[in-house]
Design a protein around this motif. Structure first.
Motif, PDB file in Angstrom:
ATOM      1  N   UNK A 258      37.299  40.899  31.408  1.00 47.14           N
ATOM      2  CA  UNK A 258      35.930  41.148  32.626  1.00 47.14           C
ATOM      3  C   UNK A 258      37.707  40.189  33.747  1.00 47.14           C
ATOM      4  N   UNK A 259      38.354  39.504  32.845  1.00 47.26           N
ATOM      5  CA  UNK A 259      38.836  38.925  34.203  1.00 47.26           C
ATOM      6  C   UNK A 259      40.668  40.032  34.734  1.00 47.26           C
ATOM      7  N   UNK A 260      39.838  40.880  33.909  1.00 48.65           N
ATOM      8  CA  UNK A 260      41.447  42.435  34.558  1.00 48.65           C
ATOM      9  C   UNK A 260      40.326  43.098  35.505  1.00 48.65           C
ATOM     10  N   UNK A 261      38.960  42.933  34.922  1.00 48.87           N
ATOM     11  CA  UNK A 261      37.921  43.684  35.747  1.00 48.87           C
ATOM     12  C   UNK A 261      37.575  43.568  37.061  1.00 48.87           C
ATOM     13  N   UNK A 262      37.510  42.223  36.815  1.00 49.40           N
ATOM     14  CA  UNK A 262      37.310  41.198  37.999  1.00 49.40           C
ATOM     15  C   UNK A 262      38.903  40.856  38.914  1.00 49.40           C
ATOM     16  N   UNK A 263      39.589  41.138  38.654  1.00 54.34           N
ATOM     17  CA  UNK A 263      41.085  40.650  39.401  1.00 54.34           C
ATOM     18  C   UNK A 263      41.088  42.259  39.907  1.00 54.34           C
ATOM     19  N   UNK A 264      41.114  43.132  39.842  1.00 56.48           N
ATOM     20  CA  UNK A 264      40.575  45.045  40.492  1.00 56.48           C
ATOM     21  C   UNK A 264      40.338  44.199  41.740  1.00 56.48           C
ATOM     22  N   UNK A 265      38.760  44.471  41.366  1.00 49.97           N
ATOM     23  CA  UNK A 265      37.862  44.355  42.883  1.00 49.97           C
ATOM     24  C   UNK A 265      38.384  43.484  44.025  1.00 49.97           C
ATOM     25  N   UNK A 266      39.386  42.124  43.721  1.00 52.21           N
ATOM     26  CA  UNK A 266      39.256  40.659  44.305  1.00 52.21           C
ATOM     27  C   UNK A 266      40.788  42.257  45.198  1.00 52.21           C
ATOM     28  N   UNK A 267      41.324  42.136  44.619  1.00 52.16           N
ATOM     29  CA  UNK A 267      42.611  43.181  44.778  1.00 52.16           C
ATOM     30  C   UNK A 267      42.539  44.644  46.210  1.00 52.16           C
TER      31      UNK A 267
END
Length: 228
Positions: A71-80
Motif C-alpha cells: 500500500x505504501x509503494x502504491x501510494x508513492x506511485x500516485x504521489x509521484x
C-alpha cells in the motif's frame, strides 16, 4: 545416516517460487523502479513521459512485500504522478483510477499470498516435525555396527516424504530397515509411522530377518485394508 537439515546459515532450501523468502533483488526492484523514475523526473526541466513505468511498482511489490508495504509503494506511485514537483506528464483521471485499482488489487493479492504462505509454512513445519519424530537420526554406533547415512530428497527443498530407515539392536542381533513409501506428505508419513513401529517391535521379538519382513508386510496389508 545424515538426516536432511537446513543449511547452517539459515538459508531456506526451497526456491522463492516455492514459498521461500524472495531474494534481495526481488525486494529491491519495486523500490529501485520508484526511485529511478523520481530521480529521472527531477533531472529534467521538461516533463517526461515515463510515468507509465510506475504502473509496474504495485504488482512487483506483491512478490516480496506484505499488504502494508505494498500500500505504501502504491501510494508513492500516485504521489509521484500527481505532485507537480516531479516533472512527469500529468496523468488523466482514467490513468489515476487505473493505477489506484491496480494498487488496491495488489494489496489484496499481497494479503492473500501472505495468509497462504503462513498456512503452507505451518503445514510444512508440522509434517517435518512428525517425520523427524518418526525417523530420528541414526546413531553412529548400534551394537557392534558403525552406521552412517545420507537422506537427499529427489525434489529440491522437499523434506517430507515416504523414505524411511532405521538401525536397531535387539536380543537377536542388529537389524536394519530401508524403504520408500509411495507418495508424499502426511499420508506417506502416517504409513512410515506404522511400518517403523512394527519394525521396532519385531526387532525385540522375532529371531530372523524373514520373520521381521513378514510382520512388516502384515502391517502394510492391515493398514491398506483399513484405508480401503
Amino acid at each position: 545416516m545424515v538426516k536432511p537439515t537446513k543449511p547452517a546459515d539459515g538459508a531456506d532450501p526451497r526456491s522463492w517460487l516455492r514459498g521461500a523468502p524472495p531474494p534481495r533483488w526481488v525486494r529491491v526492484l519495486p523500490v529501485l523502479l520508484l526511485v529511478g523514475v523520481g530521480a529521472a523526473s527531477l533531472s529534467e526541466s521538461v516533463p517526461l513521459d515515463i510515468g507509465f513505468l510506475l504502473g509496474a511498482v504495485p504488482p512487483l511489490a506483491v512478490l516480496a512485500y506484505g499488504p502494508l508495504a505494498t500500500a505504501l509503494l502504491g501510494a508513492s506511485t500516485i504521489v509521484l504522478l500527481t505532485v507537480p514537483f516531479f516533472h512527469l506528464n500529468r496523468p488523466g483521471n482514467t490513468d489515476l483510477f487505473t493505477l489506484g485499482f491496480v494498487a488496491t488489487l495488489s494489496i489484496f493479492v499481497s494479503f492473500v499470498r501472505g495468509r497462504r504462505d503462513q498456512q503452507l509454512d505451518l503445514e510444512r513445519t508440522v509434517a517435518e516435525t512428525a517425520q523427524r519424530a518418526i525417523v530420528p537420526d541414526v546413531q553412529r554406533t548400534v551394537g557392534p555396527v558403525r552406521c552412517a547415512s545420507l537422506y537427499r530428497a529427489a525434489e529440491r527443498g522437499t523434506l517430507v516424504g515416504g523414505d524411511f530407515f532405521d538401525v536397531r539392536a535387539g536380543p537377536h542381533g542388529v537389524r536394519a530397515v530401508l524403504g520408500d513409501v509411495q507418495g508424499h506428505g502426511l499420508s506417506a508419513v502416517a504409513t512410515v509411522a506404522s511400518v517403523m513401529g512394527a519394525f521396532r517391535e519385531a526387532v525385540l521379538d522375532d529371531v530372523d530377518a524373514e520373520s521381521i519382513a513378514a510382520r512388516l508386510d502384515r502391517r502394510l496389508v492391515v493398514d491398506s485394508a483399513a484405508r480401503a
